[in-house]
Design a protein around this motif. Structure first.
Motif, PDB file in Angstrom:
ATOM      1  N   TYR A 157     -31.701 -48.200  29.877  1.00  0.00           N
ATOM      2  CA  TYR A 157     -32.599 -47.060  29.775  1.00  0.00           C
ATOM      3  C   TYR A 157     -33.231 -46.967  28.392  1.00  0.00           C
ATOM      4  O   TYR A 157     -32.757 -47.592  27.439  1.00  0.00           O
ATOM      5  N   SER A 158     -34.272 -46.157  28.281  1.00  0.00           N
ATOM      6  CA  SER A 158     -35.037 -46.057  27.036  1.00  0.00           C
ATOM      7  C   SER A 158     -34.264 -45.425  25.886  1.00  0.00           C
ATOM      8  O   SER A 158     -34.691 -45.495  24.738  1.00  0.00           O
ATOM      9  N   ASP A 159     -33.096 -44.837  26.169  1.00  0.00           N
ATOM     10  CA  ASP A 159     -32.264 -44.309  25.092  1.00  0.00           C
ATOM     11  C   ASP A 159     -31.268 -45.355  24.587  1.00  0.00           C
ATOM     12  O   ASP A 159     -30.402 -45.058  23.777  1.00  0.00           O
ATOM     13  N   GLY A 160     -31.391 -46.592  25.064  1.00  0.00           N
ATOM     14  CA  GLY A 160     -30.536 -47.685  24.603  1.00  0.00           C
ATOM     15  C   GLY A 160     -29.201 -47.770  25.312  1.00  0.00           C
ATOM     16  O   GLY A 160     -28.313 -48.495  24.875  1.00  0.00           O
ATOM     17  N   SER A 161     -29.047 -47.069  26.427  1.00  0.00           N
ATOM     18  CA  SER A 161     -27.769 -47.071  27.142  1.00  0.00           C
ATOM     19  C   SER A 161     -27.906 -47.716  28.516  1.00  0.00           C
ATOM     20  O   SER A 161     -29.009 -47.958  28.993  1.00  0.00           O
ATOM     21  N   ILE A 165     -40.630 -48.893  22.083  1.00  0.00           N
ATOM     22  CA  ILE A 165     -39.507 -48.167  22.692  1.00  0.00           C
ATOM     23  C   ILE A 165     -38.255 -48.268  21.827  1.00  0.00           C
ATOM     24  O   ILE A 165     -37.594 -47.264  21.552  1.00  0.00           O
ATOM     25  N   VAL A 166     -37.906 -49.463  21.370  1.00  0.00           N
ATOM     26  CA  VAL A 166     -36.639 -49.632  20.642  1.00  0.00           C
ATOM     27  C   VAL A 166     -36.729 -49.231  19.177  1.00  0.00           C
ATOM     28  O   VAL A 166     -35.707 -49.014  18.544  1.00  0.00           O
ATOM     29  N   GLN A 167     -37.920 -49.094  18.622  1.00  0.00           N
ATOM     30  CA  GLN A 167     -38.047 -48.707  17.219  1.00  0.00           C
ATOM     31  C   GLN A 167     -37.584 -47.277  16.967  1.00  0.00           C
ATOM     32  O   GLN A 167     -37.281 -46.925  15.825  1.00  0.00           O
ATOM     33  N   VAL A 168     -37.469 -46.455  18.005  1.00  0.00           N
ATOM     34  CA  VAL A 168     -36.949 -45.098  17.834  1.00  0.00           C
ATOM     35  C   VAL A 168     -35.434 -45.045  18.003  1.00  0.00           C
ATOM     36  O   VAL A 168     -34.812 -44.018  17.759  1.00  0.00           O
ATOM     37  N   ASN A 204     -36.889 -58.036  19.628  1.00  0.00           N
ATOM     38  CA  ASN A 204     -36.033 -59.203  19.352  1.00  0.00           C
ATOM     39  C   ASN A 204     -34.752 -58.808  18.637  1.00  0.00           C
ATOM     40  O   ASN A 204     -33.680 -59.344  18.928  1.00  0.00           O
ATOM     41  N   GLU A 205     -34.844 -57.882  17.696  1.00  0.00           N
ATOM     42  CA  GLU A 205     -33.636 -57.421  17.003  1.00  0.00           C
ATOM     43  C   GLU A 205     -32.724 -56.668  17.975  1.00  0.00           C
ATOM     44  O   GLU A 205     -31.511 -56.842  17.949  1.00  0.00           O
ATOM     45  N   PHE A 206     -33.302 -55.864  18.842  1.00  0.00           N
ATOM     46  CA  PHE A 206     -32.522 -55.124  19.838  1.00  0.00           C
ATOM     47  C   PHE A 206     -31.754 -56.070  20.755  1.00  0.00           C
ATOM     48  O   PHE A 206     -30.563 -55.885  20.995  1.00  0.00           O
ATOM     49  N   ILE A 207     -32.436 -57.100  21.280  1.00  0.00           N
ATOM     50  CA  ILE A 207     -31.741 -58.014  22.198  1.00  0.00           C
ATOM     51  C   ILE A 207     -30.713 -58.871  21.470  1.00  0.00           C
ATOM     52  O   ILE A 207     -29.699 -59.237  22.051  1.00  0.00           O
TER      53      ILE A 207
END
Length: 124
Positions: free
Chosen positions: A99-103, A42-45, A59-62
């Protein structure tokens, strides 16, 4: 006059003695129904705005978005007398949906954007 001052002092002291303080240790947590592998996909996009490249994994996202995740701290509330401050209650009620768009805000109804999880505080 002296008696009035003593009575006033006793009244103020009695109000302050009624103040009670409630404290708990709270930990910031993230709740999701997805596995770490699914969260990686999910976060790789998503693009990291400060580094201008896509996140490598969950892990990088969090690390960038939730630096205080799993952090435990003491939160206290005070009640009684002239005091009523309840940050502990506010902390216990806190919920932030991601949400899946990172918001954290769903700006438009879109079938491709979905809830990935919720940040909340667990207090004991």
């Amino acid at each position: 006059m002296k008696k009035l001052l003593i009575i006033l002092f006793c009244f103020i002291f009695s109000l302050n003695s009624c103040v009670r303080k409630e404290c708990e240790n709270c930990t910031k947590l993230f709740d999701t129904q997805f596995s770490n592998a699914e969260l990686d996909v999910i976060v790789q996009v998503l693009v990291n705005d400060s580094l201008e490249y896509n996140y490598q994994d969950w892990n990088e996202f969090i690390t960038f978005n939730f630096p205080d995740l799993n952090y435990t701290f003491e939160e206290c509330s005070k009640y009684g007398g002239m005091v009523s401050v309840d940050p502990l209650g506010d902390t216990k009620d806190f919920r932030q949906v991601w949400y899946s768009d990172g918001s954290t805000v769903l700006l438009q109804s879109n079938d491709s954007i979905f809830e990935i999880g919720t940040i909340y505080y667990e207090c004991k």
